[in-house]
Motif scaffolding. Structure first.
Motif, PDB file in Angstrom:
ATOM      1  N   VAL A  89       0.853  -1.344  -0.089  1.00 41.92           N
ATOM      2  CA  VAL A  89      -0.045  -0.036   0.049  1.00 41.92           C
ATOM      3  C   VAL A  89       0.981   1.318   0.054  1.00 41.92           C
ATOM      4  O   VAL A  89       2.168   1.307   0.503  1.00 41.92           O
ATOM      5  CB  VAL A  89      -0.885  -0.055   1.159  1.00 41.92           C
ATOM      6  CG1 VAL A  89      -0.114  -0.256   2.387  1.00 41.92           C
ATOM      7  CG2 VAL A  89      -1.722   1.059   1.170  1.00 41.92           C
ATOM      8  N   GLY A  90       0.499   2.320  -0.841  1.00 42.25           N
ATOM      9  CA  GLY A  90       1.453   3.550  -0.815  1.00 42.25           C
ATOM     10  C   GLY A  90       0.812   4.615   0.101  1.00 42.25           C
ATOM     11  O   GLY A  90      -0.258   4.708   0.257  1.00 42.25           O
ATOM     12  N   MET A  91       1.790   5.325   0.704  1.00 43.23           N
ATOM     13  CA  MET A  91       1.299   6.355   1.541  1.00 43.23           C
ATOM     14  C   MET A  91       2.363   7.482   1.232  1.00 43.23           C
ATOM     15  O   MET A  91       3.450   7.537   1.788  1.00 43.23           O
ATOM     16  CB  MET A  91       1.538   6.126   3.186  1.00 43.23           C
ATOM     17  CG  MET A  91       1.065   7.194   3.920  1.00 43.23           C
ATOM     18  SD  MET A  91       1.393   6.702   5.900  1.00 43.23           S
ATOM     19  CE  MET A  91      -0.405   5.712   5.898  1.00 43.23           C
ATOM     20  N   ASP A  92       2.015   8.658   0.051  1.00 38.16           N
ATOM     21  CA  ASP A  92       2.843   9.399  -0.482  1.00 38.16           C
ATOM     22  C   ASP A  92       2.712  10.607   0.438  1.00 38.16           C
ATOM     23  O   ASP A  92       2.222  11.489  -0.129  1.00 38.16           O
ATOM     24  CB  ASP A  92       2.579   9.648  -1.777  1.00 38.16           C
ATOM     25  CG  ASP A  92       3.544  10.532  -2.551  1.00 38.16           C
ATOM     26  OD1 ASP A  92       4.451  10.947  -1.803  1.00 38.16           O
ATOM     27  OD2 ASP A  92       3.019  10.987  -3.725  1.00 38.16           O
ATOM     28  N   ARG A  93       3.129  10.318   1.484  1.00 36.38           N
ATOM     29  CA  ARG A  93       3.321  11.726   2.372  1.00 36.38           C
ATOM     30  C   ARG A  93       4.793  11.752   2.792  1.00 36.38           C
ATOM     31  O   ARG A  93       5.506  10.874   3.332  1.00 36.38           O
ATOM     32  CB  ARG A  93       2.471  11.614   3.695  1.00 36.38           C
ATOM     33  CG  ARG A  93       1.050  11.142   3.358  1.00 36.38           C
ATOM     34  CD  ARG A  93       0.382  11.199   4.721  1.00 36.38           C
ATOM     35  NE  ARG A  93      -1.049  10.564   4.571  1.00 36.38           N
ATOM     36  CZ  ARG A  93      -2.011  11.169   4.946  1.00 36.38           C
ATOM     37  NH1 ARG A  93      -1.879  12.283   5.885  1.00 36.38           N
ATOM     38  NH2 ARG A  93      -3.333  10.637   4.923  1.00 36.38           N
ATOM     39  N   VAL A  94       5.495  13.076   3.107  1.00 30.25           N
ATOM     40  CA  VAL A  94       6.915  13.076   3.520  1.00 30.25           C
ATOM     41  C   VAL A  94       6.814  13.533   4.980  1.00 30.25           C
ATOM     42  O   VAL A  94       5.821  13.913   5.513  1.00 30.25           O
ATOM     43  CB  VAL A  94       7.433  14.401   2.936  1.00 30.25           C
ATOM     44  CG1 VAL A  94       8.069  13.858   1.385  1.00 30.25           C
ATOM     45  CG2 VAL A  94       6.626  15.561   2.980  1.00 30.25           C
ATOM     46  N   ASN A  95       7.912  12.989   5.680  1.00 35.62           N
ATOM     47  CA  ASN A  95       7.950  13.336   7.002  1.00 35.62           C
ATOM     48  C   ASN A  95       6.973  12.628   7.997  1.00 35.62           C
ATOM     49  O   ASN A  95       6.334  13.358   8.948  1.00 35.62           O
ATOM     50  CB  ASN A  95       8.164  14.756   7.298  1.00 35.62           C
ATOM     51  CG  ASN A  95       9.473  15.512   6.614  1.00 35.62           C
ATOM     52  OD1 ASN A  95      10.507  15.004   6.601  1.00 35.62           O
ATOM     53  ND2 ASN A  95       9.259  16.628   6.032  1.00 35.62           N
ATOM     54  N   VAL A  96       6.565  11.710   8.005  1.00 35.18           N
ATOM     55  CA  VAL A  96       5.621  10.944   8.537  1.00 35.18           C
ATOM     56  C   VAL A  96       6.126  10.815  10.014  1.00 35.18           C
ATOM     57  O   VAL A  96       7.191   9.978  10.089  1.00 35.18           O
ATOM     58  CB  VAL A  96       5.077   9.679   8.200  1.00 35.18           C
ATOM     59  CG1 VAL A  96       4.028   9.141   9.384  1.00 35.18           C
ATOM     60  CG2 VAL A  96       4.343  10.033   6.812  1.00 35.18           C
ATOM     61  N   ASP A  97       5.857  11.246  11.050  1.00 31.11           N
ATOM     62  CA  ASP A  97       6.421  11.085  12.310  1.00 31.11           C
ATOM     63  C   ASP A  97       5.717  10.173  13.140  1.00 31.11           C
ATOM     64  O   ASP A  97       4.455   9.749  12.886  1.00 31.11           O
ATOM     65  CB  ASP A  97       6.362  12.796  13.055  1.00 31.11           C
ATOM     66  CG  ASP A  97       4.929  13.170  13.452  1.00 31.11           C
ATOM     67  OD1 ASP A  97       4.311  12.881  14.190  1.00 31.11           O
ATOM     68  OD2 ASP A  97       4.360  14.074  12.269  1.00 31.11           O
TER      69      ASP A  97
END
Lengths: 194, 470
Positions: A12-20
């Protein structure tokens, strides 16, 4: 901990930067004293609406992504807090592999210690996977032995991992037990330096 | 080729080195708190292992503790976590600064305060802000719970050698600008992962002039740039801070340690993997507008315009951040109003932080519609502030004066910012939901937070500071 060698699963893709790690597992769930049962709280504030129902727009809630076990993420995944509850939650939810262009250092280590394989690779390959996971259910086969990620028998890319962590993951070894075999070295160090 | 202080400390701590493996490093000090340790102690118990060096291990409770009626723990799950730490410390023989102890406080405040933190040490804690201790010229970094267990059992850790990054801050900071503004400025320029895989050495004139407490603020937020650790080479300021502290070496012991500590410097011809040079005098008071600490602008500046953000994914991240924060692109920082003010956290809750904030607050009142709290970093900071009458300055202005703990930095206890409210916070992270679901955090210095409390929004504290002094 059991070893990993070859693993096939849905990506599954989660195209978000800097996921904390505050997003991966919010603080209100850090009070438990066990390592288990965190999966239900994974990405809590993104996954659920205010009334507690699943947010139909969130990546993991899309019907085609049900049962995914490989997470494709973007730059600096797992930044922020050192909470190991983050990989515990990912693992408990069902993720075995995370692929991203880069990981935060502590999160990367925390994954290794829990038998979750973090694969750092070029942005180019990650972009391709984002595209692929959007089009249709995307099954990937990850081989730690070969250090490759394959789709339908074709190698998409090979990846690097420190040989020590690779060996530890493949064999599911108890790191403390291994270190304890070096008791003489530790004693010697303490005698000289302390 | 010369060596950096980072390499010098590293090499002194290698217990075992072998081809194809990370180095096995000895750990001089292990700090423990209630949230990231219970599973580690359970792990020891399951395998019938003990704590190898209880005397190099020190625990406190800080994340969960109430800051009002501190002995009444209303959340049973938090209570159990604290009881578990108590039980674990007793069973494994670890010294604990319990909630009843006058030494209790945020783990990164009390380590230095008690003199546990010393130059040249390797220091770890199951907490990412362990980088704080680098201010003393120690190699200090956060670890996960599995590594906590590993250190408890063996007093060592397997570590791959980090790269080195020099951040030199030249010149003099302006009046009203402090270490918090410096680190927020660095993050605003270089992002949240420029330090990945690196240990930062902060140096330069502006850093040399900083007090120990300011250096702690600087090193504390190294992790927000993704760095493994941040440190400052020790000097006279470090030694005089340490002298006389409870766990610091005594008398002649101190003199001989001091001589050893003086060697802890990067050689003139040391080579770093990366270098950054910053003009300290150009830095303005900073305010974060987004949902990670690099989304920060000078108080005189504006929230960015989307068209100025490079890259599609970055643009979406900014768009999302603005929607979460309820801000418009191009909005002036000075036009943001706040409803909450939090002065506290391991970044900014030490006595100098409280003095700076009190100077701004003195003789003024908290603005209508603002709720402001001060949470001292430790019970001992609280006591000192009360001796100096700072509590009265805050109380008369309309602030709440609380007991010590992590409090509203991560809102694990009852100190929560309600959804939609803007909070001027001296803490370190403005992530979504950090201070409460839907809470809107603006990271600032103690002076800027105090000014926001009395003005109801962000003002350039350089102007207020000038008024206060005249």
């Amino acid at each position: 901990m059991s070893g990993i060698n070859v693993f096939t699963g849905k990506a599954v893709g989660m195209d978000r930067v800097n996921v904390d790690t505050d997003q991966i597992i919010p603080k209100q769930f850090l009070k438990r004293i066990e390592k288990t049962g965190f999966g239900q709280f994974l990405f809590y504030d993104w996954r659920f609406l205010k009334d507690g129902s699943p947010d139909p727009k969130f990546e993991l809630n899309l019907p085609e992504n049900e049962g995914a076990s490989i997470l494709v993420a973007n730059e600096n995944f797992g930044c922020g807090s050192s909470r190991e509850h983050a990989p515990w939650a990912l693992q408990d939810y069902g993720f075995k592999v995370i692929i991203a262009p880069s990981f935060a250092d502590i999160f990367y280590q925390n994954c290794l210690k829990n038998g979750v394989l973090p694969i750092a690779t070029d942005q180019f390959h990650v972009r391709r996977l984002f595209k692929k996971t959007k089009q249709q259910p995307c099954m990937l086969t990850v081989s730690l032995e070969e250090k490759t990620v394959k789709s339908e028998g074709n190698i998409l890319f090979s990846f690097d991992i420190h040989p020590h962590w690779r060996m530890m993951l493949m064999n599911g070894l108890d790191e403390i037990a291994l270190t304890m075999q070096l008791e003489d070295d530790i004693k010697k160090f303490e005698a000289v330096s302390r | 080729m010369g060596k950096t202080i980072i390499e010098k400390i590293w090499e002194k701590h290698i217990v075992h080195r072998e081809d194809g493996k990370p180095d096995l490093l000895y750990i001089d000090l292990h700090l423990v708190h209630e949230v990231t340790s219970p599973q580690a102690f359970s792990g020891l118990r399951m395998k019938n292992r003990s704590v190898r060096r209880p005397n190099l291990t020190f625990a406190t409770m800080d994340h969960n503790v109430p800051t009002t009626d501190r002995y009444r723990i209303e959340d049973p799950v938090a209570g159990l976590q604290m009881d578990t730490l108590r039980m674990n410390c007793q069973e494994f023989g670890v010294e604990l600064a319990d909630i009843h102890s006058p030494d209790q406080g945020i783990v990164h405040v009390i380590g230095p305060e008690l003199g546990l933190t010393q130059p040249g040490m390797t220091i770890v804690c199951g907490d990412s802000h362990t980088s704080t201790h680098g201010a003393f010229g120690a190699l200090a970094f956060g670890i996960g719970t599995s590594e906590v267990e590993h250190v408890l059992a063996t007093q060592t850790l397997w570590q791959t050698k980090p790269k080195t990054l020099k951040i030199q801050i030249d010149g003099e900071l302006q009046l009203g600008v402090g270490a918090k503004d410096v680190i927020l400025y660095v993050l605003s320029q270089y992002g949240v992962n420029f330090g990945s895989g690196h240990v930062i050495e902060f140096c330069g004139e502006a850093v040399r002039k900083m007090s120990m407490e300011e250096r702690m603020t600087l090193c504390n937020m190294s992790i927000e740039g993704g760095a493994k650790a941040g440190l400052v080479a020790p000097d006279e300021i470090t030694f005089s801070y340490l002298k006389g502290r409870r766990y610091a070496p005594k008398e002649e012991g101190f003199a001989s340690e001091e001589n050893r500590w003086k060697e802890l410097n990067s050689d003139d011809n040391a080579v770093y993997d990366k270098e950054i040079l910053i003009a300290g005098s150009h830095i303005a008071p900073m305010v974060s507008w987004g949902t990670n600490p690099s989304m920060t602008a000078p108080v005189t500046g504006k929230v960015p315009f989307l068209e100025d953000v490079e890259g599609e994914t970055e643009k979406r991240a900014v768009e999302r951040a603005l929607s979460y924060m309820g801000l418009q692109e191009g909005q002036r920082m000075r036009d943001i109003r706040v409803q909450k003010v939090f002065i506290g956290s391991c970044t900014n809750s030490r006595i100098e932080d409280l003095r700076t904030a009190a100077e701004i607050v003195r003789g003024r009142k908290v603005h209508d519609g603002v709720e402001a709290i001060v949470v001292p970093g430790s019970q001992s900071v609280k006591k000192q502030a009360e001796l100096e009458g700072l509590d009265q300055v805050f109380l008369q202005a309309g602030f709440e004066w609380r007991d010590s703990g992590c409090s509203m930095c991560l809102s694990m206890n009852a100190d929560i910012v309600p959804a939609g409210e803007h909070c001027a916070s001296t803490s370190n992270r403005n992530f979504e939901g950090r201070q409460g679901a839907g809470a809107r955090t603006h990271l600032v210095s103690p002076a800027m937070a105090a000014a926001a409390a009395v003005c109801g929004g962000f003002v350039d504290v350089r102007e207020l500071a000038a008024q206060t002094i005249s």
